[in-house]
Structures are given as C-alpha cells and as structure tokens.
Scaffold this motif. Structure first.
Motif, PDB file in Angstrom:
ATOM      1  N   ILE A  85     -10.984  98.106  23.270  1.00  0.00           N
ATOM      2  CA  ILE A  85     -12.367  98.486  23.562  1.00  0.00           C
ATOM      3  C   ILE A  85     -12.696  99.897  24.406  1.00  0.00           C
ATOM      4  N   GLY A  86     -11.782  99.877  25.535  1.00  0.00           N
ATOM      5  CA  GLY A  86     -11.843 101.150  26.217  1.00  0.00           C
ATOM      6  C   GLY A  86     -11.525 102.293  25.300  1.00  0.00           C
ATOM      7  N   PRO A  91     -14.495 107.623  28.120  1.00  0.00           N
ATOM      8  CA  PRO A  91     -14.931 109.162  27.778  1.00  0.00           C
ATOM      9  C   PRO A  91     -13.581 109.486  27.252  1.00  0.00           C
ATOM     10  N   PRO A  92     -13.433 110.378  26.268  1.00  0.00           N
ATOM     11  CA  PRO A  92     -12.421 110.929  25.362  1.00  0.00           C
ATOM     12  C   PRO A  92     -11.632 111.656  26.165  1.00  0.00           C
ATOM     13  N   SER A  93     -12.235 112.305  27.307  1.00  0.00           N
ATOM     14  CA  SER A  93     -11.569 113.096  28.360  1.00  0.00           C
ATOM     15  C   SER A  93     -10.309 112.452  29.077  1.00  0.00           C
ATOM     16  N   TYR A 102      -5.832 107.218  20.124  1.00  0.00           N
ATOM     17  CA  TYR A 102      -5.574 106.368  18.640  1.00  0.00           C
ATOM     18  C   TYR A 102      -4.234 105.960  18.733  1.00  0.00           C
ATOM     19  N   LEU A 103      -3.307 106.261  19.274  1.00  0.00           N
ATOM     20  CA  LEU A 103      -1.925 105.686  19.317  1.00  0.00           C
ATOM     21  C   LEU A 103      -1.975 104.505  20.390  1.00  0.00           C
ATOM     22  N   GLY A 104      -2.957 104.854  21.436  1.00  0.00           N
ATOM     23  CA  GLY A 104      -3.004 103.671  22.354  1.00  0.00           C
ATOM     24  C   GLY A 104      -3.816 102.515  21.612  1.00  0.00           C
TER      25      GLY A 104
END
Length: 124
Positions: A85-86, A91-93, A102-104
């Motif tokens: 969910i995170g 924030p993408p930063s 996206y690997l995470g």
C-alpha cells in the motif's frame, strides 16, 4: 493439507522473507555510503523482525503447528500488504527510481501470494 502443498507455501513465504531481508540490508548499505536507500524502509529492527519470523516459521512448519503457522502467515501478509500500500500512498521521492518502487511492490506481492496460496490450499 499435504506435505507438498505445505512445502509450496513455505517456499513462497521463505522467498518473501529472504527478499525482504535482502532489501533492507541493501538499503542500510546504501545509507552507510551516504546514498538514498532503495525504499522507504531500511532498518536493523525490520531485519531482526523478519529473521525472527523466518526462524519461527521454520520451527512451526517443521513441527506442523497449524495455528501458529497460520498466525505467522497472517503477520507476513499484514507486513507485505502494508508495504505494498505504501508503494501507492507514499511520495515517489522515497525511492531512487520507479524501478525500485515497483520492484518492492513485486517483492510484497510474493509475500501476499504465500497467504493466498495457503488459503486456497486449505479450502481444497
């Protein structure tokens, strides 16, 4: 649930725990180099928690304690779901690139799939 099916679930969960531990180790290593970690979480506490879960999962899987094994599986899915969910709410930063973000997410889907597989196998 047969031994082969139980082993499949155990292998999926073990893979998730291994990848999560590795993710945190890499993140801590990057922090030690003064770089941004590959994700928003990287801590010794998380590594210790994941190692503890892995040890308990192994013990309860080998001793065939279904209630304790299912409890640990629920903890794994809560951790994986929270982290997944995170990916969409933080924030993408917090990630050095979209690739790591996206690997995470993929790693956390492995953790979620372990419980989904367990649920499906228990239903059959």
């Amino acid at each position: 649930m047969s031994g082969n099916k139980a082993n499949l679930v155990f292998r999926i969960q073990s893979l998730y725990l291994f990848l999560s531990i590795l993710w945190n180790i890499i993140g801590l290593w990057q922090i030690s180099l003064g770089k941004q970690p590959i994700g928003p979480t990287a801590s010794f506490a998380v590594i210790a928690l994941l190692i503890g879960i892995a040890v308990l999962l192994t013990i309860f899987h080998c001793k065939r304690c279904p209630r304790l094994y299912i409890t640990l599986s629920i903890i794994i899915v809560i951790l994986a779901t929270s982290a997944a969910i995170g990916t969409f709410t933080k924030p993408p930063s917090l990630w050095p690139s979209e690739l790591f973000r996206y690997l995470g997410l993929v790693i956390n889907f492995v953790g979620i799939s372990g419980v989904v597989t367990l649920t499906n196998l228990r239903a059959t």
